[in-house]
Design a protein around this motif. Structure first.
Motif, short mmCIF file in Angstrom:
data_model
loop_
_atom_site.label_atom_id
_atom_site.label_comp_id
_atom_site.label_asym_id
_atom_site.label_seq_id
_atom_site.Cartn_x
_atom_site.Cartn_y
_atom_site.Cartn_z
N ASN A 73 11.74 -7.57 0.07
CA ASN A 73 11.23 -6.31 0.26
C ASN A 73 10.80 -5.76 2.06
OD1 ASN A 73 8.51 -5.14 1.50
ND2 ASN A 73 8.66 -4.34 -0.19
N ASN B 122 12.55 2.27 -3.57
CA ASN B 122 11.46 1.21 -4.18
C ASN B 122 12.50 0.42 -5.62
OD1 ASN B 122 9.27 1.80 -2.72
ND2 ASN B 122 8.52 2.69 -4.30
N LYS C 123 -5.38 0.26 1.68
CA LYS C 123 -5.01 -0.70 0.04
C LYS C 123 -4.45 -2.12 0.60
CE LYS C 123 -3.85 2.90 -2.75
NZ LYS C 123 -4.11 3.93 -2.08
N MET D 25 4.83 -4.91 -7.87
CA MET D 25 5.08 -4.92 -5.95
C MET D 25 6.14 -4.68 -5.70
SD MET D 25 5.42 -9.14 -4.86
CE MET D 25 4.94 -9.11 -3.34
N LYS E 236 11.58 2.21 5.85
CA LYS E 236 11.86 1.78 5.04
C LYS E 236 13.39 2.40 5.01
CE LYS E 236 9.23 2.69 0.54
NZ LYS E 236 8.81 3.19 -0.58
N GLY F 80 6.36 -1.04 -6.07
CA GLY F 80 5.98 -0.33 -5.99
C GLY F 80 6.36 0.90 -7.13
N SER G 93 -0.96 -5.28 -4.92
CA SER G 93 -1.30 -5.33 -6.28
C SER G 93 -1.49 -6.77 -6.61
CB SER G 93 -0.75 -3.91 -7.30
OG SER G 93 0.52 -4.67 -6.99
N ILE H 139 -3.98 -0.43 -8.49
CA ILE H 139 -4.12 -0.13 -7.10
C ILE H 139 -5.49 1.16 -7.09
CG2 ILE H 139 -3.15 1.53 -5.72
CD1 ILE H 139 -0.48 1.28 -6.92
N SER I 214 7.23 8.16 -5.85
CA SER I 214 7.41 7.56 -4.85
C SER I 214 7.02 8.23 -4.16
CB SER I 214 7.95 6.24 -4.60
OG SER I 214 8.11 5.52 -2.89
N THR I 215 5.87 8.75 -3.38
CA THR I 215 5.57 9.78 -2.17
C THR I 215 6.32 9.93 -0.92
OG1 THR I 215 3.33 8.93 -2.17
CG2 THR I 215 3.35 11.42 -3.38
N HIS I 216 6.26 8.18 -0.85
CA HIS I 216 6.07 8.00 0.91
C HIS I 216 7.76 8.14 1.10
CE1 HIS I 216 2.16 8.44 2.53
NE2 HIS I 216 1.83 7.59 0.85
N ARG J 209 -0.51 3.29 7.96
CA ARG J 209 -1.06 3.31 6.79
C ARG J 209 -0.12 1.67 6.38
NH1 ARG J 209 1.59 3.92 2.08
NH2 ARG J 209 3.55 5.56 3.55
N GLN K 34 -1.60 -2.17 5.74
CA GLN K 34 -1.73 -2.83 4.22
C GLN K 34 -0.88 -3.83 3.96
OE1 GLN K 34 0.21 0.15 0.92
NE2 GLN K 34 -1.52 1.20 1.41
N1 ACO Z 1 -0.22 -2.21 -4.27
C1 ACO Z 1 -0.87 -1.76 -4.24
N2 ACO Z 1 -0.58 -0.23 -3.34
C2 ACO Z 1 1.15 0.26 -3.22
C3 ACO Z 1 2.29 -0.75 -4.16
C4 ACO Z 1 1.43 -2.16 -4.05
N3 ACO Z 1 2.16 -3.17 -5.33
N4 ACO Z 1 3.65 -0.25 -4.28
C5 ACO Z 1 2.66 0.75 -3.80
N5 ACO Z 1 1.54 1.66 -3.46
C6 ACO Z 1 0.95 2.59 -2.64
C7 ACO Z 1 1.60 2.50 -1.73
O1 ACO Z 1 0.82 2.02 -0.40
C8 ACO Z 1 1.26 4.64 -1.95
O2 ACO Z 1 -0.29 4.92 -1.43
P1 ACO Z 1 -0.84 5.53 -0.81
O3 ACO Z 1 -0.25 6.84 0.18
O4 ACO Z 1 -2.79 6.17 -0.68
O5 ACO Z 1 -0.62 4.68 0.64
C9 ACO Z 1 1.14 5.18 -3.30
O6 ACO Z 1 1.14 3.52 -4.02
C10 ACO Z 1 2.74 5.58 -3.44
O7 ACO Z 1 3.73 4.17 -3.03
P2 ACO Z 1 5.07 5.17 -2.17
O8 ACO Z 1 4.78 6.31 -2.24
O9 ACO Z 1 6.76 4.29 -2.54
O10 ACO Z 1 4.30 3.66 -1.09
P3 ACO Z 1 5.37 2.92 0.30
O11 ACO Z 1 6.44 4.12 1.18
O12 ACO Z 1 4.43 2.89 1.09
O13 ACO Z 1 6.34 1.80 -0.35
C11 ACO Z 1 5.81 -0.92 -0.65
C12 ACO Z 1 5.03 1.47 -1.13
C13 ACO Z 1 7.65 -0.83 -0.91
C14 ACO Z 1 4.90 -1.55 -1.11
C15 ACO Z 1 5.82 -0.17 1.71
O14 ACO Z 1 4.63 0.30 1.70
C16 ACO Z 1 6.19 -1.44 1.63
O15 ACO Z 1 7.40 -2.19 1.53
N6 ACO Z 1 5.34 -1.90 2.35
C17 ACO Z 1 4.94 -3.23 3.78
C18 ACO Z 1 5.37 -4.84 2.61
C19 ACO Z 1 4.18 -5.12 1.88
O16 ACO Z 1 2.96 -4.30 2.37
N7 ACO Z 1 3.96 -6.00 1.53
C20 ACO Z 1 2.51 -6.56 1.08
C21 ACO Z 1 2.87 -7.24 -0.25
S1 ACO Z 1 3.97 -8.41 0.33
C22 ACO Z 1 2.81 -10.31 1.06
O17 ACO Z 1 1.88 -10.16 1.88
C23 ACO Z 1 3.14 -11.66 0.42
#
Ligand code: ACO
Length: 310
Positions: A134, A220, A105, A196, A216, A198, A108, A270, A204-206, A35, A39
């Motif tokens: 991040n 967040n 996803k 961004m 992680k 989250g 955002s 989202i 925060s569910t995860h 996941r 994403q």
């Molecule tokens: N945009 C879209 N969805 C989001 C965002 C966001 N900014 N923040 C949280 N969400 C979603 C999560 O995916 C989760 O949904 P899901 O259960 O359907 O997957 C839900 O909101 C609840 O959030 P959390 O429980 O806090 O989710 P998670 O522990 O995954 O933390 C985070 C979110 C911090 C974005 C983490 O996934 C992460 O560090 N990801 C890696 C970095 C990343 O993806 N960066 C992308 C943008 S940066 C770039 O590309 C330049």
């Protein structure tokens, strides 16, 4: 037996060693990684669109060459990340289809439009800056292929951040119109950049499980705070204002107090209701469909070569 395997996995995580694709891992760990890595990969690829929008309108040949290289880097990041996800037993095609069908996803932030050249600067400074805050801890993530992919990505992201910063620095010292354009871009990108990171920790569910698994390393809210503290000084050098009248140093906490982004808006974006969600996915779908013949030709060529080498 399963108890031994779980014990071995727990010991690897506890010792800060890496879990590798061949190792046993809990099914929920695998799912969470797919996941998050997917994403992340989708974000890199969709993130090419808002900036790609300015390649043909960059203000000089030099700026255009830099932006082209940067957007190509994002494609490379997407590829490393899809490859990392594939080590978990899912194919890139499945992942791309899940994105296009709205079953996975992407960040955002890429659902906001790039209205002026200064937005390219603000994306570099703020969006890539937030990405670095991040992602640097993800270089220590417990899953080996993800952690290793992040090392190169972070190096490239820090270069991207500097190029955005330099665009804003130049505009801020230009004509009053250029300075106003830079300020307008920062005004529009500040809160979406904070979002961004989250939802707040309480929603925060995860986070809790992902932190136990050392996917992680920080919550967040911890990373969001780190980002705000980093930006304040940089905004001073840029001579641009962060659009938050309540932003101030809190000596007791040793950190800045600041206004939270609108998390209701984050949830809407989202869910697919941001300013550009439909356009972004539509564009991605079209590119995927129009590229079908290239994928088919490459596969046919590879099959022919394989026969020739037997
Ligand atoms: N945009 C879209 N969805 C989001 C965002 C966001 N900014 N923040 C949280 N969400 C979603 C999560 O995916 C989760 O949904 P899901 O259960 O359907 O997957 C839900 O909101 C609840 O959030 P959390 O429980 O806090 O989710 P998670 O522990 O995954 O933390 C985070 C979110 C911090 C974005 C983490 O996934 C992460 O560090 N990801 C890696 C970095 C990343 O993806 N960066 C992308 C943008 S940066 C770039 O590309 C330049």
């Amino acid at each position: 037996n399963d108890g031994d395997l779980q014990g071995y996995f727990d010991a690897i995580v506890a010792a800060d060693q890496k879990v590798e694709p061949r190792d046993w891992m809990p099914e929920a760990y695998r799912k969470t990684l797919i996941r998050q890595i997917a994403q992340h990969a989708h974000s890199e690829i969709i993130g090419m669109q808002p900036e790609g929008n300015w390649i043909s309108r960059a203000p000089s040949l030099k700026r255009k060459a830099i932006l082209l290289a940067k957007v190509q880097d994002e494609a490379g990041h997407g590829l490393y990340l899809y490859a990392a996800a594939e080590t978990l037993g899912i194919s890139r095609q499945e992942l791309v289809e899940m994105l296009i069908e709205g079953r996975q996803k992407y960040s955002s932030i890429f659902n906001y439009p790039t209205l002026s050249w200064a937005d390219v600067g603000a994306i570099g400074w703020l969006v890539d800056g937030a990405a670095i805050v991040n992602q640097v801890p993800l270089c220590r993530c417990s899953y080996g292929p993800y952690a290793r992919a992040m090392i190169r990505i972070c190096k490239e992201e820090s270069f991207h951040q500097r190029q955005g910063y330099e665009i804003l620095y130049t505009l801020s010292r230009g004509t009053p119109e250029q300075k106003a354009m830079a300020q307008d871009a920062v005004d529009r990108w500040w809160y979406p950049s904070l979002a961004m990171f989250g939802p707040p920790d309480s929603d925060s569910t995860h986070s809790e499980q992902s932190m136990t698994w050392k996917i992680k390393r920080f919550s967040n809210d911890e990373l969001r705070q780190r980002f705000v503290d980093m930006c304040v000084q940089q905004a001073g050098v840029l001579d641009l204002r962060i659009p938050d009248p309540d932003l101030r140093w809190n000596a007791e906490r040793g950190a800045h107090d600041y206004t939270q982004p609108d998390y209701g808006e984050l949830m809407q974006v989202i869910k697919g209701n941001g300013p550009c969600n439909r356009q972004r996915i539509e564009h991605r779908r079209r590119a995927y469909e129009e590229g079908a013949w290239v994928r088919a030709a490459a596969a046919a060529h590879a099959a022919k070569k394989a026969v020739a080498h037997v």
